[in-house]
Design a protein around this motif. Structure first.
Motif, PDB file in Angstrom:
ATOM      1  N   GLY A  43      25.623  86.569 116.312  1.00 24.25           N
ATOM      2  CA  GLY A  43      25.231  85.381 116.711  1.00 24.25           C
ATOM      3  C   GLY A  43      25.894  84.914 117.955  1.00 24.25           C
ATOM      4  N   HIS A  44      25.243  83.811 118.493  1.00 19.93           N
ATOM      5  CA  HIS A  44      25.613  83.123 119.783  1.00 19.93           C
ATOM      6  C   HIS A  44      26.941  82.400 119.844  1.00 19.93           C
ATOM      7  N   SER A  46      29.484  83.569 118.269  1.00 22.80           N
ATOM      8  CA  SER A  46      30.707  84.383 117.462  1.00 22.80           C
ATOM      9  C   SER A  46      31.523  84.841 118.714  1.00 22.80           C
ATOM     10  N   PRO A  47      32.909  84.843 118.675  1.00 15.48           N
ATOM     11  CA  PRO A  47      33.859  85.339 119.529  1.00 15.48           C
ATOM     12  C   PRO A  47      33.500  86.682 119.682  1.00 15.48           C
ATOM     13  N   LEU A  48      32.918  87.425 118.832  1.00 17.99           N
ATOM     14  CA  LEU A  48      32.758  89.108 119.172  1.00 17.99           C
ATOM     15  C   LEU A  48      31.659  89.061 119.945  1.00 17.99           C
ATOM     16  N   ARG A  49      30.652  88.269 120.234  1.00 19.34           N
ATOM     17  CA  ARG A  49      29.385  88.448 121.129  1.00 19.34           C
ATOM     18  C   ARG A  49      29.714  88.849 122.566  1.00 19.34           C
ATOM     19  N   ASN A 131      27.801  82.950 128.863  1.00 22.59           N
ATOM     20  CA  ASN A 131      27.513  84.493 128.155  1.00 22.59           C
ATOM     21  C   ASN A 131      26.332  85.044 128.406  1.00 22.59           C
ATOM     22  N   LEU A 132      25.861  86.480 127.946  1.00 22.55           N
ATOM     23  CA  LEU A 132      24.812  86.948 128.331  1.00 22.55           C
ATOM     24  C   LEU A 132      23.813  86.299 127.126  1.00 22.55           C
ATOM     25  N   PRO A 133      22.584  85.795 127.734  1.00 18.69           N
ATOM     26  CA  PRO A 133      21.438  85.175 127.128  1.00 18.69           C
ATOM     27  C   PRO A 133      20.955  85.857 126.119  1.00 18.69           C
ATOM     28  N   ARG A 134      20.815  85.376 124.879  1.00 18.05           N
ATOM     29  CA  ARG A 134      20.036  86.159 123.641  1.00 18.05           C
ATOM     30  C   ARG A 134      18.929  87.005 124.164  1.00 18.05           C
ATOM     31  N   THR A 135      17.975  86.369 124.835  1.00 12.09           N
ATOM     32  CA  THR A 135      16.728  87.000 125.422  1.00 12.09           C
ATOM     33  C   THR A 135      17.137  88.217 126.253  1.00 12.09           C
TER      34      THR A 135
END
Length: 220
Positions: A43-44, A46-49, A131-135
């Motif tokens: 998920g957007h 999350s610190p892991l993203r 951060n990198l966008p979800r799309t």
């Protein structure tokens, strides 16, 4: 001699070297695919993203880089035309944002927090990062999957051809096939300075409280 009672390493030929090279690409793409899919699942917020997407990008671009033990994947298969735009985006993101800090996706500022009277209370640094966008992550996931499928398409007929070539090799002949060099080192001596060579060699690093074992499962 065979690696074990059930596995042996093939003799060194152009086809066997190619198979090992394709396996290396496949492994890198698998790492990239696992990382980007876990990032999407996290998920957007999350610190892991961020670390997962960063690693996915690094692993993907590594597939196309020439090294001292393999050529880049483009020597064997082109990027499909409909993936070129995303492929270039991934490489650009890796070069300007992940491997180097050069993009407008990150901004570091020297700030001063002010009092109610408008004077400086404290000077503090701050970095804003996008951060990198979800799309974009979804596009990366699709590109990794497609490139992985192309590598699998190269591996399958090559493995079948080698199977047919060596199917009737005698046990005596197989006993003379090469064996990779397996070695181990204490983890507290880990430096990450070694470089892989064309002659297969694998070095495992063991924590000092863990007893190393060889490939047959015996303590060494």
């Amino acid at each position: 001699m065979p690696l074990s009672p059930t596995f042996a390493m093939l003799p060194d030929t152009p086809d066997s070297r190619l198979l090992a090279e394709l396996s290396s690409y496949s492994d890198d793409l698998s790492e990239a695919g696992d990382a980007i899919k876990q990032a999407l699942e996290a998920g957007h917020e999350s610190p892991l993203r961020q670390p997962l997407t960063s690693y996915a990008v690094v692993a993907y671009v590594r597939v196309f880089a020439h090294s001292n033990v393999r050529s880049g994947l483009l020597a064997h298969v082109p990027v499909p035309p409909d993936l070129v735009e995303t492929h270039d985006m991934i490489r650009g993101y890796r070069n300007t944002t992940i491997a180097h800090s050069q993009s407008e996706l990150s901004m570091s500022l020297p700030l001063a927090s002010l009092t109610t009277e408008g004077t400086v209370r404290q000077v503090v640094p701050i970095t804003i990062r996008h951060n990198l966008p979800r799309t974009a992550a979804r596009r990366i996931a699709e590109t990794v999957d497609r490139m992985s499928a192309l590598v699998s398409e190269l591996i399958k007929p090559l493995a079948e051809r080698l199977t047919a070539e060596y199917r009737h090799a005698s046990p005596a002949a197989i006993a003379g096939w090469p064996v990779p060099d397996f070695d181990h080192e204490r983890a507290d001596r880990f430096t990450a300075q070694s470089r892989r060579r064309r002659q297969p060699r694998f070095v495992a690093c063991w924590d000092v409280d863990v007893e190393p074992v060889d490939v047959r499962g015996h303590a060494v």
